[in-house]
Scaffold this active site. Structure first.
Site, PDB file in Angstrom:
ATOM      1  N   HIS A  36      10.844  -4.879 -43.992  1.00 35.48           N
ATOM      2  CA  HIS A  36      11.162  -3.975 -43.279  1.00 35.48           C
ATOM      3  C   HIS A  36      11.567  -2.641 -43.910  1.00 35.48           C
ATOM      4  CE1 HIS A  36      15.241  -5.178 -44.735  1.00 35.48           C
ATOM      5  NE2 HIS A  36      15.397  -4.058 -44.577  1.00 35.48           N
ATOM      6  N   HIS A 111      10.042   3.295 -47.818  1.00 35.19           N
ATOM      7  CA  HIS A 111       9.390   2.303 -48.325  1.00 35.19           C
ATOM      8  C   HIS A 111       9.930   0.820 -47.569  1.00 35.19           C
ATOM      9  CE1 HIS A 111      13.373   1.773 -50.100  1.00 35.19           C
ATOM     10  NE2 HIS A 111      13.084   0.563 -50.485  1.00 35.19           N
TER      11      HIS A 111
END
Length: 165
Positions: A36, A111
């Site tokens: 995630h 990221h």
């Protein structure tokens, strides 16, 4: 409960990526279902209702973003990640920060973490591999903002979505 605001992602050919990068890194890979992007980490919150209320009605692009390029955090590297840089992601982050009125402690770098690195093999030889694969699409993130509870266990974290915006 330990909470974060994030959006889950999919890495293409994750087993192949793990095999290829194991030449350069040793460590703990993130479980596929746990990959995630974190927009905001709240930490231990007893009652999430104020967070839910502050983010109610938030608007953001309901589209898919590509995950490109590998990167690392730390010297020596401690985290391996896939980038997801897009101006719409930054705009959403700024809106979240204004709404929750709790400043993050770290700068936002869009990221998804792939691995917690314990050891790097071959010095900085991984940088050549990163350069060689810099245009490779590693996966995707269909943006869906979720308030997630994270329970830490010896086997790894267990995530449970408690609200979707």
């Amino acid at each position: 409960m330990r909470l974060f605001l994030g959006s889950f992602a999919t890495i293409y050919n994750y087993e192949d990526i793990k095999n290829e990068l194991s030449k350069y890194f040793e460590g703990k890979w993130v479980e596929p279902q746990n990959i995630h992007m974190t927009f905001h980490f709240f930490g231990d919150i007893s009652n999430p209702s104020k967070i839910i209320e502050s983010l109610d009605g938030i608007e953001y692009p309901k589209r898919t973003f590509k995950l490109k390029r590998y990167g690392t955090f730390g010297r020596p590297p401690k985290v391996l990640f896939a980038e997801c840089k897009d101006k719409e992601i930054y705009r959403l982050y700024e809106d979240i920060e204004k709404r929750v009125a709790i400043a993050s402690q770290k700068p936002f770098i869009p990221h998804v973490t792939l691995m917690r690195i314990k050891k790097t093999n071959g010095g900085k030889s991984f940088l050549k591999y990163f350069e060689k694969t810099r245009y490779k699409i590693l996966g995707e993130m269909k943006l869906r903002l979720c308030l997630v509870s994270s329970t830490l266990t010896p086997e790894g974290p267990i995530y449970r979505t408690i609200h979707t915006f």
